[in-house]
Scaffold this motif. Structure first.
Motif, PDB file in Angstrom:
ATOM      1  N   VAL A 108       0.839  -1.203   0.000  1.00  0.00           N
ATOM      2  CA  VAL A 108       0.000   0.000   0.000  1.00  0.00           C
ATOM      3  C   VAL A 108       0.875   1.254   0.000  1.00  0.00           C
ATOM      4  N   ALA A 109       1.939   1.257   0.788  1.00  0.00           N
ATOM      5  CA  ALA A 109       2.835   2.419   0.822  1.00  0.00           C
ATOM      6  C   ALA A 109       3.464   2.659  -0.552  1.00  0.00           C
ATOM      7  N   GLY A 110       3.898   1.596  -1.206  1.00  0.00           N
ATOM      8  CA  GLY A 110       4.490   1.731  -2.530  1.00  0.00           C
ATOM      9  C   GLY A 110       3.516   2.305  -3.536  1.00  0.00           C
ATOM     10  N   MET A 111       2.284   1.833  -3.489  1.00  0.00           N
ATOM     11  CA  MET A 111       1.287   2.353  -4.430  1.00  0.00           C
ATOM     12  C   MET A 111       0.919   3.800  -4.101  1.00  0.00           C
ATOM     13  N   ALA A 112       0.837   4.133  -2.817  1.00  0.00           N
ATOM     14  CA  ALA A 112       0.521   5.507  -2.427  1.00  0.00           C
ATOM     15  C   ALA A 112       1.648   6.456  -2.857  1.00  0.00           C
ATOM     16  N   ILE A 113       2.885   6.047  -2.665  1.00  0.00           N
ATOM     17  CA  ILE A 113       4.016   6.871  -3.098  1.00  0.00           C
ATOM     18  C   ILE A 113       4.006   7.010  -4.617  1.00  0.00           C
ATOM     19  N   THR A 114       3.628   5.949  -5.309  1.00  0.00           N
ATOM     20  CA  THR A 114       3.530   6.021  -6.772  1.00  0.00           C
ATOM     21  C   THR A 114       2.474   7.035  -7.199  1.00  0.00           C
ATOM     22  N   VAL A 115       1.336   7.064  -6.509  1.00  0.00           N
ATOM     23  CA  VAL A 115       0.287   8.049  -6.826  1.00  0.00           C
ATOM     24  C   VAL A 115       0.829   9.464  -6.642  1.00  0.00           C
ATOM     25  N   VAL A 116       1.547   9.702  -5.540  1.00  0.00           N
ATOM     26  CA  VAL A 116       2.137  11.025  -5.314  1.00  0.00           C
ATOM     27  C   VAL A 116       3.104  11.364  -6.454  1.00  0.00           C
ATOM     28  N   GLY A 117       3.939  10.398  -6.825  1.00  0.00           N
ATOM     29  CA  GLY A 117       4.875  10.623  -7.927  1.00  0.00           C
ATOM     30  C   GLY A 117       4.167  10.925  -9.232  1.00  0.00           C
ATOM     31  N   LEU A 118       3.097  10.193  -9.521  1.00  0.00           N
ATOM     32  CA  LEU A 118       2.346  10.443 -10.755  1.00  0.00           C
ATOM     33  C   LEU A 118       1.689  11.819 -10.744  1.00  0.00           C
ATOM     34  N   LEU A 119       1.200  12.236  -9.574  1.00  0.00           N
ATOM     35  CA  LEU A 119       0.621  13.579  -9.481  1.00  0.00           C
ATOM     36  C   LEU A 119       1.699  14.650  -9.696  1.00  0.00           C
ATOM     37  N   LEU A 120       2.895  14.405  -9.169  1.00  0.00           N
ATOM     38  CA  LEU A 120       4.000  15.327  -9.435  1.00  0.00           C
ATOM     39  C   LEU A 120       4.339  15.340 -10.928  1.00  0.00           C
ATOM     40  N   LEU A 121       4.376  14.164 -11.530  1.00  0.00           N
ATOM     41  CA  LEU A 121       4.687  14.081 -12.959  1.00  0.00           C
ATOM     42  C   LEU A 121       3.597  14.713 -13.823  1.00  0.00           C
ATOM     43  N   SER A 122       2.381  14.761 -13.314  1.00  0.00           N
ATOM     44  CA  SER A 122       1.293  15.364 -14.086  1.00  0.00           C
ATOM     45  C   SER A 122       1.464  16.864 -14.246  1.00  0.00           C
ATOM     46  N   THR A 123       2.354  17.458 -13.473  1.00  0.00           N
ATOM     47  CA  THR A 123       2.596  18.902 -13.589  1.00  0.00           C
ATOM     48  C   THR A 123       3.659  19.215 -14.633  1.00  0.00           C
ATOM     49  N   LEU A 124       4.224  18.190 -15.253  1.00  0.00           N
ATOM     50  CA  LEU A 124       5.282  18.416 -16.235  1.00  0.00           C
ATOM     51  C   LEU A 124       4.759  19.169 -17.450  1.00  0.00           C
TER      52      LEU A 124
END
Length: 143
Positions: free
Chosen positions: A26-42
């Protein structure tokens, strides 16, 4: 890649205690969601530091998931079915990768600078649903 390699190694050590498998997943997937949201600002003018940070966070999250999911699947089946469980996890990972490449190809076919962030934003809800489903898994002791 640095985040992926580091987190994959650490996740493997953390799940030596079977009670931590769900937590790490769950932690890995949650961190991935945060990363994807950061990447969505590219965008075309995204700074290099933000880009490196976003990829690092995403890599850390992604690195925590594959081997943990495989271990969880292997621990959930009888010994005689471990090979089949491993094959199913690998199969569905491959199907997911093919689907992801297809979606990104469609999103990026027009203008990469304008739509790269959109591609990451589209994937984030799917990973979030995966995190919720992983959180709902019942704890299972290995055999």
């Amino acid at each position: 890649m640095i985040g992926l390699v580091l987190s994959q190694s650490l996740a493997g050590r953390w799940i030596t205690d079977a009670r931590r498998v769900r937590l790490v997943l769950v932690a890995g997937m949650a961190i991935t969601v945060v990363g994807l949201l950061l990447l969505s600002t590219l965008g075309a003018r995204t700074g290099q530091l933000l880009l490196v940070g976003a990829f690092l966070v995403t890599g850390i999250g992604i690195g925590m998931v594959p081997m943990v999911a495989l271990t969880a699947a292997q621990n959930a089946v009888p010994v005689r079915d471990i090979g089949a469980a491993s094959a199913m996890v690998t199969f569905f990972r491959s199907i997911g990768a093919a689907f992801g490449v297809t979606v990104f190809g469609a999103l990026l076919s027009d203008d990469i600078a304008a739509s790269i962030g959109t591609g990451f934003l589209w994937i984030a809800p799917f990973v979030a649903v995966g995190a919720v489903l992983a959180a709902l898994l019942r704890t299972h002791r290995p055999r």
